[in-house]
Design an enzyme around this catalytic site. Sequence first.
Site, PDB file in Angstrom:
ATOM      1  N   SER A  68       0.971  -9.543 -16.459  1.00 27.46           N
ATOM      2  CA  SER A  68       0.616  -9.801 -17.857  1.00 27.46           C
ATOM      3  C   SER A  68       0.145 -11.238 -18.061  1.00 27.46           C
ATOM      4  CB  SER A  68       1.818  -9.524 -18.762  1.00 27.46           C
ATOM      5  OG  SER A  68       2.270  -8.202 -18.550  1.00 27.46           O
TER       6      SER A  68
HETATM    7  N1  SAM Z   1       6.211  -7.352 -15.595  1.00 28.26           N
HETATM    8  C1  SAM Z   1       5.113  -7.246 -14.662  1.00 28.26           C
HETATM    9  C2  SAM Z   1       4.775  -8.552 -13.990  1.00 28.26           C
HETATM   10  O1  SAM Z   1       5.380  -9.589 -14.321  1.00 28.26           O
HETATM   11  O2  SAM Z   1       3.925  -8.511 -13.096  1.00 28.26           O
HETATM   12  C3  SAM Z   1       3.879  -6.625 -15.269  1.00 28.26           C
HETATM   13  C4  SAM Z   1       4.091  -5.209 -15.604  1.00 28.26           C
HETATM   14  S1  SAM Z   1       2.661  -4.176 -15.692  1.00 28.26           S
HETATM   15  C5  SAM Z   1       1.898  -4.734 -17.177  1.00 28.26           C
HETATM   16  C6  SAM Z   1       3.481  -2.652 -16.124  1.00 28.26           C
HETATM   17  C7  SAM Z   1       4.273  -2.056 -14.987  1.00 28.26           C
HETATM   18  O3  SAM Z   1       5.071  -0.993 -15.509  1.00 28.26           O
HETATM   19  C8  SAM Z   1       3.421  -1.441 -13.895  1.00 28.26           C
HETATM   20  O4  SAM Z   1       3.749  -1.994 -12.655  1.00 28.26           O
HETATM   21  C9  SAM Z   1       3.758   0.048 -13.962  1.00 28.26           C
HETATM   22  O5  SAM Z   1       3.717   0.713 -12.715  1.00 28.26           O
HETATM   23  C10 SAM Z   1       5.174  -0.010 -14.522  1.00 28.26           C
HETATM   24  N2  SAM Z   1       5.672   1.219 -15.136  1.00 28.26           N
HETATM   25  C11 SAM Z   1       5.018   2.123 -15.920  1.00 28.26           C
HETATM   26  N3  SAM Z   1       5.854   3.117 -16.282  1.00 28.26           N
HETATM   27  C12 SAM Z   1       7.062   2.852 -15.705  1.00 28.26           C
HETATM   28  C13 SAM Z   1       8.330   3.495 -15.697  1.00 28.26           C
HETATM   29  N4  SAM Z   1       8.554   4.653 -16.337  1.00 28.26           N
HETATM   30  N5  SAM Z   1       9.333   2.919 -15.013  1.00 28.26           N
HETATM   31  C14 SAM Z   1       9.150   1.781 -14.336  1.00 28.26           C
HETATM   32  N6  SAM Z   1       7.967   1.117 -14.291  1.00 28.26           N
HETATM   33  C15 SAM Z   1       6.945   1.641 -14.976  1.00 28.26           C
END
Ligand code: SAM
Length: 219
Positions: free
Chosen positions: A67
């Site tokens: 992000s």
């Molecule tokens: N916090 C992260 C960072 O600092 O790099 C960025 C997160 S990215 C915007 C969103 C993440 O949420 C992705 O890696 C995606 O695979 C994960 N995601 C989506 N649905 C999810 C779920 N049900 N449980 C866990 N992770 C999930």
Amino acid sequence: MKLPFSKTLDGRREIMIREHLAGRGISDPAVLSAMRTVPREAFVDSNLQDLAYDDNPLPIGDGQTISQPYIVAYMIEALEVTPADTVLEIGTGSGYAAAVLSRMAGHVHTVERLESLARSADRRLRMLGYDNVTVHLGDGTLGWPEQAPYDAVVVTAGAPHVPKQLLGQLTIGGRMVIPVGSSSHMQVLFRVRRTDEHEFRQEELCGVRFVPLIGADAW
Ligand code: SAM
């Protein structure tokens, strides 16, 4: 050749803190100091390191993103983390936000649904010495019941509604920050505070754009 400070990664990190974070209203000294210590360039591919301190999301593979720094700071400030807190993050991605949270909290549990991202984030966090972060592979819409309750829960993907299990895993007084929206790519950021066993207070913070939260209680 010696680069001027403003062109080095350390120099650019300082500019990020001053202009993109403090300059846009992030004022919690603990958030600013945590973001000053975590090298964002270590959480992206080597060919993107030059862009690590632009205020933008960047690709991390598997169609996912790390992000934008301002949003990371904004969400963490809204979580009101204190040093004794146990924090749950849903959406480990690169591990960057978990690393920032680990500088402010007692322990961070972070859940990622994609195995390749969970593995690489875990490896990176170990290598960089963030020993108070535990990466779990699984569906974060169900939270992580084994270590509950949590003083703070942050969801870093856009949900269609607040997953019920996450509410149940908050301590009384606990805070959750979560993007919620009826479109899978545009959301409103909410802060939910658990005020009692059965009572939650919800505040709308701002408009955001996150990749979708995919799972049993989401998209
Ligand atoms: N916090 C992260 C960072 O600092 O790099 C960025 C997160 S990215 C915007 C969103 C993440 O949420 C992705 O890696 C995606 O695979 C994960 N995601 C989506 N649905 C999810 C779920 N049900 N449980 C866990 N992770 C999930």
